[in-house]
Every structure is written in C-alpha cells, then in structure tokens.
Design a protein around this motif. Structure first.
Motif, PDB file in Angstrom:
ATOM      1  N   UNK A 118       0.823  -1.192  -0.003  1.00 52.86           N
ATOM      2  CA  UNK A 118       0.085   0.053   0.068  1.00 52.86           C
ATOM      3  C   UNK A 118       0.845   1.365  -0.162  1.00 52.86           C
ATOM      4  N   UNK A 119       0.463   2.174  -1.026  1.00 51.22           N
ATOM      5  CA  UNK A 119       1.331   3.496  -0.897  1.00 51.22           C
ATOM      6  C   UNK A 119       0.371   4.259  -0.107  1.00 51.22           C
ATOM      7  N   UNK A 120       0.711   4.630   1.172  1.00 46.79           N
ATOM      8  CA  UNK A 120       0.176   5.407   1.972  1.00 46.79           C
ATOM      9  C   UNK A 120       0.705   5.593   3.307  1.00 46.79           C
ATOM     10  N   UNK A 121       0.221   6.697   4.097  1.00 45.09           N
ATOM     11  CA  UNK A 121       1.004   6.821   5.366  1.00 45.09           C
ATOM     12  C   UNK A 121       0.065   5.759   6.336  1.00 45.09           C
ATOM     13  N   UNK A 122       1.052   5.122   7.443  1.00 42.61           N
ATOM     14  CA  UNK A 122       0.301   3.722   8.050  1.00 42.61           C
ATOM     15  C   UNK A 122      -0.731   4.351   8.654  1.00 42.61           C
ATOM     16  N   UNK A 123      -0.957   5.602   9.207  1.00 45.23           N
ATOM     17  CA  UNK A 123      -2.059   6.071   9.886  1.00 45.23           C
ATOM     18  C   UNK A 123      -3.483   5.593   9.400  1.00 45.23           C
ATOM     19  N   UNK A 124      -3.288   5.696   7.939  1.00 43.42           N
ATOM     20  CA  UNK A 124      -4.792   5.384   7.330  1.00 43.42           C
ATOM     21  C   UNK A 124      -4.913   3.754   7.096  1.00 43.42           C
ATOM     22  N   UNK A 125      -4.087   2.871   7.528  1.00 51.55           N
ATOM     23  CA  UNK A 125      -4.406   1.707   7.290  1.00 51.55           C
ATOM     24  C   UNK A 125      -5.253   1.152   8.560  1.00 51.55           C
ATOM     25  N   UNK A 126      -6.433   0.426   8.335  1.00 48.93           N
ATOM     26  CA  UNK A 126      -7.254   0.199   9.334  1.00 48.93           C
ATOM     27  C   UNK A 126      -7.424  -1.669  10.022  1.00 48.93           C
ATOM     28  N   UNK A 127      -6.493  -2.155   9.302  1.00 52.97           N
ATOM     29  CA  UNK A 127      -6.593  -3.518   9.793  1.00 52.97           C
ATOM     30  C   UNK A 127      -5.681  -3.676  10.981  1.00 52.97           C
ATOM     31  N   UNK A 128      -5.855  -5.022  11.448  1.00 54.54           N
ATOM     32  CA  UNK A 128      -4.855  -5.474  12.584  1.00 54.54           C
ATOM     33  C   UNK A 128      -4.105  -6.470  12.271  1.00 54.54           C
ATOM     34  N   UNK A 129      -2.933  -6.661  12.917  1.00 54.50           N
ATOM     35  CA  UNK A 129      -1.904  -7.294  12.686  1.00 54.50           C
ATOM     36  C   UNK A 129      -1.088  -8.238  14.060  1.00 54.50           C
ATOM     37  N   UNK A 130      -0.538  -9.358  13.760  1.00 54.76           N
ATOM     38  CA  UNK A 130       0.062  -9.859  15.150  1.00 54.76           C
ATOM     39  C   UNK A 130       1.406  -9.068  15.358  1.00 54.76           C
ATOM     40  N   UNK A 131       2.027  -8.834  14.524  1.00 54.90           N
ATOM     41  CA  UNK A 131       3.406  -8.066  14.704  1.00 54.90           C
ATOM     42  C   UNK A 131       3.310  -6.861  13.682  1.00 54.90           C
ATOM     43  N   UNK A 132       4.148  -5.879  14.227  1.00 57.40           N
ATOM     44  CA  UNK A 132       4.373  -4.801  13.292  1.00 57.40           C
ATOM     45  C   UNK A 132       6.015  -4.752  13.341  1.00 57.40           C
ATOM     46  N   UNK A 133       6.526  -4.705  12.129  1.00 55.89           N
ATOM     47  CA  UNK A 133       8.006  -4.685  11.919  1.00 55.89           C
ATOM     48  C   UNK A 133       8.388  -3.362  11.072  1.00 55.89           C
ATOM     49  N   UNK A 134       9.713  -3.099  11.321  1.00 54.84           N
ATOM     50  CA  UNK A 134      10.246  -1.738  10.741  1.00 54.84           C
ATOM     51  C   UNK A 134      11.805  -1.775  10.800  1.00 54.84           C
ATOM     52  N   UNK A 135      12.343  -1.031  10.095  1.00 57.96           N
ATOM     53  CA  UNK A 135      13.716  -0.559  10.412  1.00 57.96           C
ATOM     54  C   UNK A 135      13.818   0.762  10.486  1.00 57.96           C
ATOM     55  N   UNK A 136      13.866   1.315  11.830  1.00 61.87           N
ATOM     56  CA  UNK A 136      14.336   2.417  12.162  1.00 61.87           C
ATOM     57  C   UNK A 136      13.713   3.799  11.594  1.00 61.87           C
ATOM     58  N   UNK A 137      12.672   3.630  11.452  1.00 65.03           N
ATOM     59  CA  UNK A 137      11.899   4.781  10.308  1.00 65.03           C
ATOM     60  C   UNK A 137      11.714   5.946  11.337  1.00 65.03           C
ATOM     61  N   UNK A 138      11.614   5.845  12.595  1.00 67.44           N
ATOM     62  CA  UNK A 138      11.311   6.970  13.406  1.00 67.44           C
ATOM     63  C   UNK A 138      11.641   6.794  15.047  1.00 67.44           C
ATOM     64  N   UNK A 139      11.818   7.722  15.676  1.00 72.08           N
ATOM     65  CA  UNK A 139      11.922   7.426  17.197  1.00 72.08           C
ATOM     66  C   UNK A 139      10.584   6.371  17.673  1.00 72.08           C
ATOM     67  N   UNK A 140      10.939   5.514  18.671  1.00 73.09           N
ATOM     68  CA  UNK A 140       9.931   4.515  19.228  1.00 73.09           C
ATOM     69  C   UNK A 140       8.766   5.253  19.425  1.00 73.09           C
ATOM     70  N   UNK A 141       8.798   6.760  20.191  1.00 74.24           N
ATOM     71  CA  UNK A 141       7.547   7.061  20.612  1.00 74.24           C
ATOM     72  C   UNK A 141       6.614   7.522  19.570  1.00 74.24           C
ATOM     73  N   UNK A 142       7.252   8.051  18.350  1.00 72.34           N
ATOM     74  CA  UNK A 142       6.566   8.436  17.234  1.00 72.34           C
ATOM     75  C   UNK A 142       6.006   7.034  16.552  1.00 72.34           C
ATOM     76  N   UNK A 143       6.861   6.212  16.466  1.00 73.48           N
ATOM     77  CA  UNK A 143       6.576   4.973  15.804  1.00 73.48           C
ATOM     78  C   UNK A 143       5.154   4.104  16.570  1.00 73.48           C
ATOM     79  N   UNK A 144       5.182   4.272  17.847  1.00 73.70           N
ATOM     80  CA  UNK A 144       4.263   3.715  18.583  1.00 73.70           C
ATOM     81  C   UNK A 144       2.626   4.523  18.609  1.00 73.70           C
ATOM     82  N   UNK A 145       3.117   5.812  18.249  1.00 69.45           N
ATOM     83  CA  UNK A 145       1.706   6.444  17.842  1.00 69.45           C
ATOM     84  C   UNK A 145       1.286   6.431  16.476  1.00 69.45           C
TER      85      UNK A 145
END
Length: 209
Positions: A118-145
C-alpha cells in the motif's frame, strides 16, 4: 547468498532461488529508481537481507499470522521475511510511491503470493496485525503513535503481539519510557562486524478495540 545460507541453512530450493534473485532485481531497479545506496547495493545481503532476517532470529512467525511492515522503503524487512515465511501474510506500507513501485516489481519478479503493498501513510491503514515490523523509520515514541490501534486482539504466538523494530546504537534514552521493551543485540546471532551496534527491539502492544 552464502551469507544467508550460513545462518538459515534449512531453506527450500524455492527460497534459495528467491533469495538469489534479490541482487539482480534490486540492481536493475535501483538504476531506474534509487531506493538503496550504491554502497549498500554491493552489500545487499549483509546490510539489507540478513539485517531484515535478524527479526526471524528473535521471533518465528506462525502460518496464518499477519505482519505489517511500516516504512518498508525498498521492501525491508518485509520481502526477506516473506520469502522465509511463505505461509504468513505480509503487508508492506510506504508513503513514497516510487519505493512501493520497486517493491511491487520485486514481489512480482519473485512471484511472492503472500505480500500486499500500500502506498499510503500507515495511519490510514485500518487492519489489525500480529506483529508490526520496521527498520528505524522513527523514534520509538513516534512509531508507537503511528501504529496505535493496529494490533490484533488474539495472540497466535507465545510472545504477545507487538512491535519488532530493527534499531541501531544506544537505545537507553529512547526506550526509558517503555519498561516492558526487550532489546536483542544482533551480534549475539550474527558474527559480522556490521551487527555490533544493531538490535531488534520487541515492544508488546495492547489491542485497542
């Protein structure tokens, strides 16, 4: 490719073939749309593929589980993990269209049927997941938000649902507000110098209905 087999010797022939195709696919597409630095292309298997698979050393994903890759860029860590876990569904999201275009082409080239993008900001995604993975795209507090409300209620794994985040450097300050965060230094799993300052951070997240 030898590097991947060194740490993941149980790969099937199909997986070996898919991993071996990554170099050519990324080299070809990187000439058209730059998603990986030139230096990193030369060390793709170390800096991108094996680094992504560090998550698999911390957590094995069970068949039927759903994983969200936030800010996937050129498809990391999502694509290497999707090769490793063909029975797991991966959703790769990035706000930059040209990066998702490359990911789409690589997914098609590898004939991966367990990846959607999906080409979008993650905030627009409405599904639920078991795990969320990433490679250091933001500070943890921002990412959690950003990923708030995207965790599935039921845990399929022994480890509670949450974030598995590839991060580098000293994380003491960044994680001090998260008392339940667990840090797994990748140098405990991989002997290459590149991993001396790299870690996987696990942060359990509660379901929010």
């Amino acid at each position: 490719m030898e590097l991947i087999l060194k740490y993941f010797p149980q790969l099937t022939d199909i997986q070996k073939e898919q991993f071996s195709q990554l170099q050519n696919l990324y080299q070809d597409w990187n000439l058209k749309i730059n998603v990986v630095s030139r230096k990193d292309i030369d060390e793709l298997y170390l800096r991108h593929v094996l680094h992504s698979l560090g998550i698999a050393k911390i957590q094995t994903f069970l068949p039927g589980s759903k994983i969200l890759d936030v800010g996937t860029g050129g498809g990391f860590p999502g694509i290497p993990l999707a090769i490793l876990y063909p029975e797991v569904q991966f959703h790769l999201v990035d706000s930059i269209g040209k990066k998702i275009k490359v990911v789409d082409e690589v997914v098609e080239g590898l004939q991966l049927e367990n990846v959607k993008t999906t080409n979008a900001r993650v905030e627009t995604i409405s599904e639920n997941y078991d795990f969320i993975v990433s490679r250091a795209v933001a500070q943890m507090e921002t990412f959690v938000h950003w990923v708030n409300g995207k965790i599935a209620k039921k845990s399929l794994h022994d480890r509670k649902n949450g974030i598995l985040y590839l991060k580098g450097g000293d994380l003491t300050e960044e994680l001090k507000v998260y008392k339940n965060a667990e840090i797994y230094p990748l140098e405990n799993y991989f002997e290459e110098e590149f991993f001396e300052t790299k870690s996987v951070v696990y942060l359990p997240l509660k379901y929010k209905g």
